[in-house]
Design an enzyme around this catalytic site. Structure first.
Site: not given
Length: 689
Positions: A601-603
């Site tokens: 998960p990342h942004a």
């Protein structure tokens, strides 16, 4: 009732030549398909009022005219065909809105039915549409027995709507006459305002476009009437300092004439209108333009050159042309006046890909203005840049266009996209896409690069998400042979620069590198490397013992992400906002899954990254991401840019592909075991180098 001249011409064409096609009318009258459609909408409405069969049209553009209609509309019935101008639904709605803005008497249903010569029910239906359009400008149409129908809302927004309406009504065959009749505008008044505008042009040393010269007398006539009626602009977001410190502000006297007691806000509004009006020539452009705007445009052109691998010749001249358009566009965009810039036809097929690349290059401009550049404005930028490239003999259409399709998530896709663009600098890389986005992709392309097989008729090259040097060489050779029948050895610009520096003095290294790059790229279809490898962290640099958590189970996917991110929150590498952004990005999105049981998960950096970092959560029992995926290892990635974490990400990808090591990672009883696996893949990459 009677039809407008254009519709009468079309009827005469069909009566005299029933075999004529839609394309023939477009060519003969120099009209777009949309304009042809509008005319036949009017014609069929008129025919229905005469109880005549309407005209149909096949997919091939052939008109089907009933014999009864032909007989009735033959020359002997010509007098019957000349009766009141029919407005289509859009034109009626625009007329109603114009009446609400420019007529200061009580307006009732009777006024609308009388002006438009339609039934009460049709007016009520048109009023619903008018209310919908008004709401887009934060306006409302309200009715009271005492005052009739009124347009309510901020005066600034009413003026925004007025600009759009005048633009649209001038396109109607009888639009000028309608506006003059509704707003009670005398010809002498229009001539007087036009003369004042020409005086202002001379004072400002510029010429407005013909379209704007046609619009401005009607716009200012209605505005002056509204000011006289006390319909004034109150406090707004207009920047007094920015607007008052212009020649346009001083020129407002010419528009206002002998009108007394004009509030400051009205003078600022007239100034804004002058500043946001398109010009085709300006004597003092370079001295009047906002310095930061010039810099933003220069950055935009540099970004465009980089993404297309095209060197723009005589760039200062193109910059001046762009400034001529962008200076008024800056004020339109900033003050939300872009609705007036209606584009009749979409961008042509010839410039579709170019338009896409121009849009991707407008980031510096959007950043400077503070809002995204609307599509209506980028269309004009595309036309200007496209015309300039054609003039210098460059055509995007003739270049090989490539896309990258990667199912491995944003970070991996960007890495693959960047590596391939460096490997094939002679190609134009349009986009990096997920498989879902690829299935609906609309732009034309020649080549697809992907780590997985795809159903496509275009040339497909299967390439790993992470390209080693050997695979790069193989892929380069294969593609060059397929397209050019020859494969040449690549160049490293930095190595060439080092050789040159041994035998001469280099005054400007970056300029030399840039010139060498474009020269070699123009001569050969070869890979050209410009930059030295960017500094990048390995897995062991980013995932230490303090960043590893081991748990047996978690309640759900959201809990897994929050727990995995805890070390990064505690170390202030990310903010709470970054966690929320990750959760939003991850919703039912399988593209963050990079291996069996492993998710990343990342942004984006802008979502709350303070420092490049990673953290790892091992969940022994696993957690359901969706029906198809159970996750045992969650690695949160926080990156401040697109470079520093890439090495670690590549190592993580290699680990995800190794079944035995992944099983050991998922069942590890302590963080030391996980550290050993991380160390193994950090060293493995160094050994391969």
């Amino acid at each position: 009732m009677q039809l407008d001249d254009r519709s009468n011409n079309f009827i005469n064409e069909l009566v005299s030549n029933p075999n004529i096609k839609s394309k023939d009318l477009e060519r003969k009258y120099n009209l777009s398909r949309r304009q042809i459609d509008y005319s036949f909408e009017k014609i069929n409405y008129w025919l229905s009022t005469k109880n005549l069969p309407v005209i149909e049209r096949t997919r091939q553009g052939v008109f089907l005219v009933d014999p009864v209609t032909i007989q009735t509309l033959s020359p002997q019935s010509e007098d019957d065909a000349q009766m009141v101008k029919i407005l289509n639904e859009d034109e009626r709605v625009n007329t109603i809105l114009f009446m609400l803005i420019s007529n200061f008497e009580e307006l009732s249903i009777v006024h609308f039915t009388s002006q438009l010569e339609i039934s009460k029910n049709t007016v009520l239906s048109d009023l619903k549409r008018a209310k919908h359009i008004a709401s887009k400008y934060d306006l409302a149409i309200q009715y009271s027995r005492r005052e009739g129908y009124l347009l309510q809302g901020k005066e600034f927004n009413i003026r925004r709507l007025l600009l759009s309406l005048v633009h649209l009504m001038l396109e109607m065959s009888n639009g000028k006459e309608l506006m003059e009749s509704i707003a009670r505008i005398e010809q002498t008044e229009l001539i007087d305002i036009r003369n004042r505008i020409e005086i202002i042009e001379n004072e400002l040393g510029m010429k407005f476009t013909d379209e704007k010269i046609d619009m401005m007398p009607y716009v200012f006539s209605v505005i002056l009437k509204r000011i006289h009626e006390g319909k004034l602009i109150k406090q707004t977001s207009m920047d007094y300092q920015q607007l008052s410190d212009t020649k346009e502000y001083r020129a407002t006297e010419g528009i206002l004439g002998d009108v007394e007691d004009i509030p400051l806000e009205e003078r600022l509004y007239i100034t804004l209108h002058l500043l946001s009006t398109n010009v085709y020539w300006s004597e003092h452009l370079t001295t009047d333009v906002i310095p930061e705007l010039t810099l933003a445009l220069e950055k935009m052109l540099t970004l465009f050159e980089k993404s297309t691998c095209i060197v723009i010749q005589n760039k200062p001249q193109l910059l001046n042309k762009l400034l001529l358009h962008v200076k008024p566009a800056y004020y339109r965009i900033k003050y939300h006046l872009t609705e007036v810039m209606e584009i009749e036809d979409p961008i042509s097929e010839e410039f579709k890909e170019l338009h896409h690349l121009v849009k991707k290059s407008t980031a510096p401009l959007s950043q400077f203005i503070g809002v995204k550049v609307p599509d209506s404005e980028t269309v004009y930028l595309t036309m200007l840049i496209g015309g300039w490239l054609t003039k210098q003999g460059e055509k995007i259409q003739t270049k090989i266009k490539a896309i990258v399709v990667c199912p491995k998530g944003v970070s991996v896709s960007r890495l693959m996209f960047g590596e391939l663009r460096e490997l094939f600098p002679e190609f134009i890389f349009l986009d990096s896409l997920s498989i879902r986005a690829f299935k609906n992709y609309q732009l034309d392309y020649d080549v697809v690069f992907s780590p997985v097989y795809l159903d496509t008729e275009k040339k497909l090259y299967i390439a790993n998400s992470f390209l080693g040097q050997e695979e790069k060489s193989r892929l380069r050779k294969q593609v060059m042979i397929d397209f050019h029948g020859i494969a040449l050895q690549g160049f490293k610009i930095r190595d060439m620069k080092a050789i040159i520096s041994k035998h001469s003095t280099i005054h400007n290294e970056e300029l030399l590198i840039k010139d060498l790059y474009h020269y070699i790229n123009a001569l050969n279809d070869v890979p050209v490397e410009i930059s030295d490898p960017a500094p990048s962290y390995s897995l062991r640099d980013l995932i230490s013992n303090s960043n590893i958590n081991l748990v047996d189970r978690v309640d759900d996917w959201e809990s897994a992400i929050r727990l995995a991110a805890t070390p990064l929150i505690e170390q202030q590498c990310i903010t709470e906002n970054y966690i929320e952004a990750m959760l939003e990005n991850c919703t039912d999105d399988p593209y963050i899954i990079i291996g069996k049981g492993l998710a990343i998960p990342h942004a984006g950096p802008e979502d709350g990254v303070n420092q490049t970092a990673m953290s790892l959560l091992r969940i022994k029992e696993g957690v359901k991401f969706s029906e198809d995926y159970t996750i045992h290892v969650v690695v949160v990635i926080a990156a401040v840019d697109k470079d520093k974490h890439i090495k670690a990400l590549m190592q993580l990808m290699k680990l995800s592909a190794h079944k035995k090591d992944m099983e050991q990672l998922a069942t590890a009883s302590d963080s030391e075991t996980i550290e050993q696996i991380i160390e193994k893949y950090s060293k493995k990459e160094e050994t391969e180098k």
